[in-house]
Design an enzyme around this catalytic site. Structure first.
Site, PDB file in Angstrom:
ATOM      1  N   PRO A 175       4.409  31.647  14.383  1.00  0.00           N
ATOM      2  CA  PRO A 175       3.435  32.642  14.868  1.00  0.00           C
ATOM      3  C   PRO A 175       2.932  32.298  16.261  1.00  0.00           C
ATOM      4  O   PRO A 175       2.812  31.132  16.617  1.00  0.00           O
ATOM      5  CB  PRO A 175       2.274  32.523  13.866  1.00  0.00           C
ATOM      6  CG  PRO A 175       2.706  31.546  12.817  1.00  0.00           C
ATOM      7  CD  PRO A 175       3.810  30.728  13.405  1.00  0.00           C
ATOM      8  N   GLY A 209      -3.198  25.425   1.674  1.00  0.00           N
ATOM      9  CA  GLY A 209      -4.187  25.879   2.658  1.00  0.00           C
ATOM     10  C   GLY A 209      -4.536  27.343   2.485  1.00  0.00           C
ATOM     11  O   GLY A 209      -4.943  28.013   3.443  1.00  0.00           O
ATOM     12  N   TYR A 247       5.910  26.223  19.722  1.00  0.00           N
ATOM     13  CA  TYR A 247       6.141  24.996  20.507  1.00  0.00           C
ATOM     14  C   TYR A 247       6.931  23.939  19.739  1.00  0.00           C
ATOM     15  O   TYR A 247       7.178  22.856  20.250  1.00  0.00           O
ATOM     16  CB  TYR A 247       4.824  24.443  21.090  1.00  0.00           C
ATOM     17  CG  TYR A 247       3.715  24.136  20.102  1.00  0.00           C
ATOM     18  CD1 TYR A 247       3.847  23.157  19.121  1.00  0.00           C
ATOM     19  CD2 TYR A 247       2.498  24.806  20.195  1.00  0.00           C
ATOM     20  CE1 TYR A 247       2.807  22.868  18.246  1.00  0.00           C
ATOM     21  CE2 TYR A 247       1.457  24.531  19.327  1.00  0.00           C
ATOM     22  CZ  TYR A 247       1.621  23.555  18.355  1.00  0.00           C
ATOM     23  OH  TYR A 247       0.599  23.262  17.481  1.00  0.00           O
TER      24      TYR A 247
HETATM   25  C1  HXC Z   1      -9.472  12.911  19.757  1.00  0.00           C
HETATM   26  C2  HXC Z   1      -9.788  13.137  17.461  1.00  0.00           C
HETATM   27  C3  HXC Z   1     -10.253  14.466  17.640  1.00  0.00           C
HETATM   28  C4  HXC Z   1     -10.326  14.985  18.983  1.00  0.00           C
HETATM   29  C5  HXC Z   1     -10.281  14.016  15.521  1.00  0.00           C
HETATM   30  N1  HXC Z   1      -9.836  12.914  16.137  1.00  0.00           N
HETATM   31  N2  HXC Z   1     -10.542  14.979  16.415  1.00  0.00           N
HETATM   32  N3  HXC Z   1      -9.393  12.376  18.505  1.00  0.00           N
HETATM   33  N4  HXC Z   1      -9.914  14.165  20.001  1.00  0.00           N
HETATM   34  N5  HXC Z   1     -10.737  16.224  19.231  1.00  0.00           N
HETATM   35  C6  HXC Z   1      -9.464  11.635  15.516  1.00  0.00           C
HETATM   36  C7  HXC Z   1     -10.652  10.944  14.863  1.00  0.00           C
HETATM   37  O1  HXC Z   1     -11.428  10.237  15.825  1.00  0.00           O
HETATM   38  C8  HXC Z   1      -9.937  10.002  13.878  1.00  0.00           C
HETATM   39  O2  HXC Z   1      -9.393   8.875  14.525  1.00  0.00           O
HETATM   40  C9  HXC Z   1      -8.730  10.832  13.438  1.00  0.00           C
HETATM   41  O3  HXC Z   1      -8.552  11.861  14.437  1.00  0.00           O
HETATM   42  C10 HXC Z   1      -8.956  11.493  12.094  1.00  0.00           C
HETATM   43  O4  HXC Z   1     -10.154  12.256  12.177  1.00  0.00           O
HETATM   44  P1  HXC Z   1     -11.019  12.630  10.895  1.00  0.00           P
HETATM   45  O5  HXC Z   1     -12.092  13.574  11.348  1.00  0.00           O
HETATM   46  O6  HXC Z   1     -11.412  11.395  10.165  1.00  0.00           O
HETATM   47  O7  HXC Z   1      -9.918  13.362   9.993  1.00  0.00           O
HETATM   48  P2  HXC Z   1     -10.059  14.487   8.894  1.00  0.00           P
HETATM   49  O8  HXC Z   1     -11.474  14.662   8.439  1.00  0.00           O
HETATM   50  O9  HXC Z   1      -9.010  14.202   7.873  1.00  0.00           O
HETATM   51  O10 HXC Z   1      -9.661  15.839   9.679  1.00  0.00           O
HETATM   52  C11 HXC Z   1      -8.325  16.121  10.022  1.00  0.00           C
HETATM   53  C12 HXC Z   1      -8.241  16.864  11.340  1.00  0.00           C
HETATM   54  C13 HXC Z   1      -9.150  18.120  11.339  1.00  0.00           C
HETATM   55  C14 HXC Z   1      -6.759  17.229  11.543  1.00  0.00           C
HETATM   56  C15 HXC Z   1      -8.692  15.942  12.457  1.00  0.00           C
HETATM   57  O11 HXC Z   1      -8.985  18.827  12.561  1.00  0.00           O
HETATM   58  C16 HXC Z   1      -8.873  19.053  10.171  1.00  0.00           C
HETATM   59  O12 HXC Z   1      -9.405  18.882   9.090  1.00  0.00           O
HETATM   60  N6  HXC Z   1      -8.016  20.068  10.368  1.00  0.00           N
HETATM   61  C17 HXC Z   1      -7.626  21.039   9.322  1.00  0.00           C
HETATM   62  C18 HXC Z   1      -7.571  22.472   9.799  1.00  0.00           C
HETATM   63  C19 HXC Z   1      -6.877  22.681  11.128  1.00  0.00           C
HETATM   64  O13 HXC Z   1      -6.655  21.769  11.911  1.00  0.00           O
HETATM   65  N7  HXC Z   1      -6.566  23.964  11.362  1.00  0.00           N
HETATM   66  C20 HXC Z   1      -5.919  24.383  12.601  1.00  0.00           C
HETATM   67  C21 HXC Z   1      -4.470  24.655  12.376  1.00  0.00           C
HETATM   68  S1  HXC Z   1      -3.930  25.613  13.688  1.00  0.00           S
HETATM   69  P3  HXC Z   1     -10.156   7.427  14.567  1.00  0.00           P
HETATM   70  O14 HXC Z   1      -9.112   6.484  15.052  1.00  0.00           O
HETATM   71  O15 HXC Z   1     -11.278   7.631  15.551  1.00  0.00           O
HETATM   72  O16 HXC Z   1     -10.630   7.132  13.165  1.00  0.00           O
HETATM   73  C22 HXC Z   1      -2.411  25.246  14.209  1.00  0.00           C
HETATM   74  C23 HXC Z   1      -1.843  26.337  15.113  1.00  0.00           C
HETATM   75  C24 HXC Z   1      -1.327  25.947  16.416  1.00  0.00           C
HETATM   76  O17 HXC Z   1      -1.824  24.303  13.826  1.00  0.00           O
HETATM   77  C25 HXC Z   1      -0.914  27.085  17.332  1.00  0.00           C
HETATM   78  C26 HXC Z   1      -2.020  28.006  17.796  1.00  0.00           C
HETATM   79  C27 HXC Z   1      -1.586  29.077  18.733  1.00  0.00           C
HETATM   80  P1  NAP Z   2      -6.798  27.054   9.001  1.00  0.00           P
HETATM   81  O1  NAP Z   2      -7.566  28.198   8.456  1.00  0.00           O
HETATM   82  O2  NAP Z   2      -7.545  25.883   9.527  1.00  0.00           O
HETATM   83  O3  NAP Z   2      -5.754  26.598   7.892  1.00  0.00           O
HETATM   84  C1  NAP Z   2      -5.365  25.280   7.677  1.00  0.00           C
HETATM   85  C2  NAP Z   2      -5.473  24.999   6.190  1.00  0.00           C
HETATM   86  O4  NAP Z   2      -4.891  23.719   5.923  1.00  0.00           O
HETATM   87  C3  NAP Z   2      -6.903  24.938   5.685  1.00  0.00           C
HETATM   88  O5  NAP Z   2      -7.057  25.845   4.606  1.00  0.00           O
HETATM   89  C4  NAP Z   2      -7.095  23.508   5.207  1.00  0.00           C
HETATM   90  O6  NAP Z   2      -7.895  23.478   4.015  1.00  0.00           O
HETATM   91  C5  NAP Z   2      -5.666  23.100   4.915  1.00  0.00           C
HETATM   92  N1  NAP Z   2      -5.469  21.646   5.011  1.00  0.00           N
HETATM   93  C6  NAP Z   2      -5.757  20.833   6.053  1.00  0.00           C
HETATM   94  N2  NAP Z   2      -5.487  19.560   5.744  1.00  0.00           N
HETATM   95  C7  NAP Z   2      -4.976  19.571   4.489  1.00  0.00           C
HETATM   96  C8  NAP Z   2      -4.512  18.563   3.610  1.00  0.00           C
HETATM   97  N3  NAP Z   2      -4.487  17.272   3.967  1.00  0.00           N
HETATM   98  N4  NAP Z   2      -4.063  18.938   2.372  1.00  0.00           N
HETATM   99  C9  NAP Z   2      -4.069  20.247   1.995  1.00  0.00           C
HETATM  100  N5  NAP Z   2      -4.494  21.231   2.787  1.00  0.00           N
HETATM  101  C10 NAP Z   2      -4.961  20.899   4.022  1.00  0.00           C
HETATM  102  O7  NAP Z   2      -5.856  27.528  10.214  1.00  0.00           O
HETATM  103  P2  NAP Z   2      -4.783  28.720  10.329  1.00  0.00           P
HETATM  104  O8  NAP Z   2      -4.863  29.177  11.730  1.00  0.00           O
HETATM  105  O9  NAP Z   2      -4.937  29.684   9.229  1.00  0.00           O
HETATM  106  O10 NAP Z   2      -3.405  27.932  10.168  1.00  0.00           O
HETATM  107  C11 NAP Z   2      -2.515  28.192   9.093  1.00  0.00           C
HETATM  108  C12 NAP Z   2      -1.107  27.814   9.502  1.00  0.00           C
HETATM  109  O11 NAP Z   2      -0.676  28.650  10.583  1.00  0.00           O
HETATM  110  C13 NAP Z   2      -0.938  26.390   9.981  1.00  0.00           C
HETATM  111  O12 NAP Z   2       0.295  25.869   9.529  1.00  0.00           O
HETATM  112  C14 NAP Z   2      -0.900  26.532  11.476  1.00  0.00           C
HETATM  113  O13 NAP Z   2      -0.232  25.471  12.103  1.00  0.00           O
HETATM  114  C15 NAP Z   2      -0.142  27.835  11.595  1.00  0.00           C
HETATM  115  N6  NAP Z   2      -0.310  28.520  12.874  1.00  0.00           N
HETATM  116  C16 NAP Z   2      -1.472  29.170  13.155  1.00  0.00           C
HETATM  117  C17 NAP Z   2      -1.577  29.836  14.356  1.00  0.00           C
HETATM  118  C18 NAP Z   2      -2.820  30.618  14.694  1.00  0.00           C
HETATM  119  O14 NAP Z   2      -2.883  31.183  15.777  1.00  0.00           O
HETATM  120  N7  NAP Z   2      -3.807  30.690  13.825  1.00  0.00           N
HETATM  121  C19 NAP Z   2      -0.523  29.830  15.260  1.00  0.00           C
HETATM  122  C20 NAP Z   2       0.641  29.133  14.946  1.00  0.00           C
HETATM  123  C21 NAP Z   2       0.746  28.503  13.735  1.00  0.00           C
HETATM  124  P3  NAP Z   2      -8.827  22.217   3.631  1.00  0.00           P
HETATM  125  O15 NAP Z   2      -9.620  21.876   4.848  1.00  0.00           O
HETATM  126  O16 NAP Z   2      -9.629  22.717   2.459  1.00  0.00           O
HETATM  127  O17 NAP Z   2      -7.893  21.115   3.228  1.00  0.00           O
END
Ligand code: HXC
Ligand code: NAP
Length: 296
Positions: A196, A22, A155
């Site tokens: 974080p 990522g 969490y």
């Molecule tokens: C309910 C949802 C939903 C939502 C997606 N789904 N979003 N359901 N509410 N808001 C459901 C879809 O309907 C589908 O189910 C299933 O999830 C998969 O969705 P897709 O869009 O097909 O999946 P995909 O394209 O692979 O995307 C994966 C993803 C997306 C996880 C849903 O958010 C993503 O690409 N995330 C990557 C980056 C990311 O999340 N970054 C944040 C990390 S931050 P059905 O059954 O309908 O097919 C983090 C920090 C936390 O972790 C702490 C912060 C302080």
């Molecule tokens: P982000 O920019 O959305 O980073 C998530 C990365 O994961 C993206 O680059 C995405 O790239 C990659 N990813 C998602 N699905 C993947 C898959 N199936 N295979 C390979 N790569 C995949 O969000 P971020 O805030 O920087 O988060 C980075 C990390 O920090 C995460 O572990 C998150 O849980 C953690 N974190 C963040 C926060 C915050 O406040 N930002 C707080 C606590 C923890 P692609 O879409 O190209 O795959």
């Protein structure tokens, strides 16, 4: 000196090749950038190759360092093995892994389909243990003292509603970090984690604090130190944990959250009490103390 500045000496990661999953966006990109300035070769991998290519070009220009990008869905073992293979072909070996890729979004849990739970758990937990296992086998076979850094969340210990799949998966990642830190210490392999607090990134903010929420709630006010994190602060800690300066540390999880996780303290709601109210409260308690000394 400021927390927005790099902390380590310029050669702290010299001759190390580090894979950052990522690494094309957000915190992964910030860590990769700093590792490059400290002399590391960097490999970034994720699903969207065009995003990786753009970041790689930007980082090469910014740091003059060597960046390889490889498309990889961390849920696919053949794609993980391809990243490792390509890294060895270009840089000779792999020394470190940052499991940073994640998927997450807020939702009432009862609204989630099975697939929606799977998608988050699979990216976070399965992706992390697949990548760690693949590199661990390679490191043990080649007698390389590798280092793993897992990016977790606070969490993972406290649990949190509305992000239940992520909480379950990140908790599993912590269990793996501590378990393997002990088991693989014999091979000189170290595993640590960072938990974080809020560090603004596009990926997290779009999925966790969409406008509807950010209008109503301010993160800064909930955090004892009254601010969100700066990416360099996290990159500094990550670089230390990936470097030999942390050679005696393994199985550790370091929280970097401005004290946010401490809000679970039972009496912390008292931060809303004013000075005048404290005067009245003190009087009441002292009165009660005096009364309790009188005979019944
Ligand atoms: C309910 C949802 C939903 C939502 C997606 N789904 N979003 N359901 N509410 N808001 C459901 C879809 O309907 C589908 O189910 C299933 O999830 C998969 O969705 P897709 O869009 O097909 O999946 P995909 O394209 O692979 O995307 C994966 C993803 C997306 C996880 C849903 O958010 C993503 O690409 N995330 C990557 C980056 C990311 O999340 N970054 C944040 C990390 S931050 P059905 O059954 O309908 O097919 C983090 C920090 C936390 O972790 C702490 C912060 C302080
Ligand atoms: P982000 O920019 O959305 O980073 C998530 C990365 O994961 C993206 O680059 C995405 O790239 C990659 N990813 C998602 N699905 C993947 C898959 N199936 N295979 C390979 N790569 C995949 O969000 P971020 O805030 O920087 O988060 C980075 C990390 O920090 C995460 O572990 C998150 O849980 C953690 N974190 C963040 C926060 C915050 O406040 N930002 C707080 C606590 C923890 P692609 O879409 O190209 O795959």
């Amino acid at each position: 000196m400021a927390y927005t500045q790099g902390m380590l000496r310029d050669d702290a990661l010299q001759n190390k090749t580090i894979i950052v999953t990522g690494g094309g966006t957000g915190l992964g990109k910030s860590m990769a950038t700093y590792f490059l300035t400290l002399g590391a070769n960097i490999v970034i991998c994720s699903r969207r190759f065009e995003v990786l290519e753009k970041t790689a070009e930007e980082l090469r220009e910014l740091t003059g360092g060597q960046v390889l990008c490889v498309e990889c869905d961390v849920r696919k073992t053949d794609q993980i093995e391809n990243v490792i293979q390509k890294t060895i072909e270009k840089f000779g070996q792999v020394d470190g892994l940052v499991n940073n890729s994640a998927g997450n979004f807020i939702s009432p849990t009862e609204r989630l389909s099975y697939k929606a739970v799977d998608v988050v758990v699979d990216i976070v937990l399965r992706g992390t243990y697949y990548f760690t296992l693949a590199l661990g086998k390679y490191w043990i076979d080649k007698n390389i003292k590798g280092t793993v850094l897992n990016i977790s969340t606070t969490y993972a210990w406290t649990g949190s509603g509305w992000v239940v799949p992520s909480a379950m998966a990140k908790a599993g990642v912590l269990a793996m970090t501590k378990s393997l830190a002990f088991e693989w210490a014999d091979h000189g392999i170290r595993l640590n984690a960072i938990a974080p607090g809020p560090f603004p990134t596009k990926g997290a903010w779009e999925r966790l604090f969409p406008e509807e929420l950010s209008k109503k709630f301010s993160f800064e006010n909930r955090i004892p130190l009254k601010r969100v994190g700066d990416h360099q602060e996290l990159a500094n800690l990550a670089a230390y944990l990936m470097s030999d300066f942390s050679a005696y540390m393994t199985g550790e999880v370091i929280t970097l959250d401005g004290g946010e996780v401490l809000s679970a303290g039972q009496f912390n709601f008292l931060n809303e009490v004013t000075d005048d109210q404290w005067d009245a409260i003190e009087d009441q308690i002292k009165n009660a103390n005096r009364n309790s000394k009188k005979p019944e």
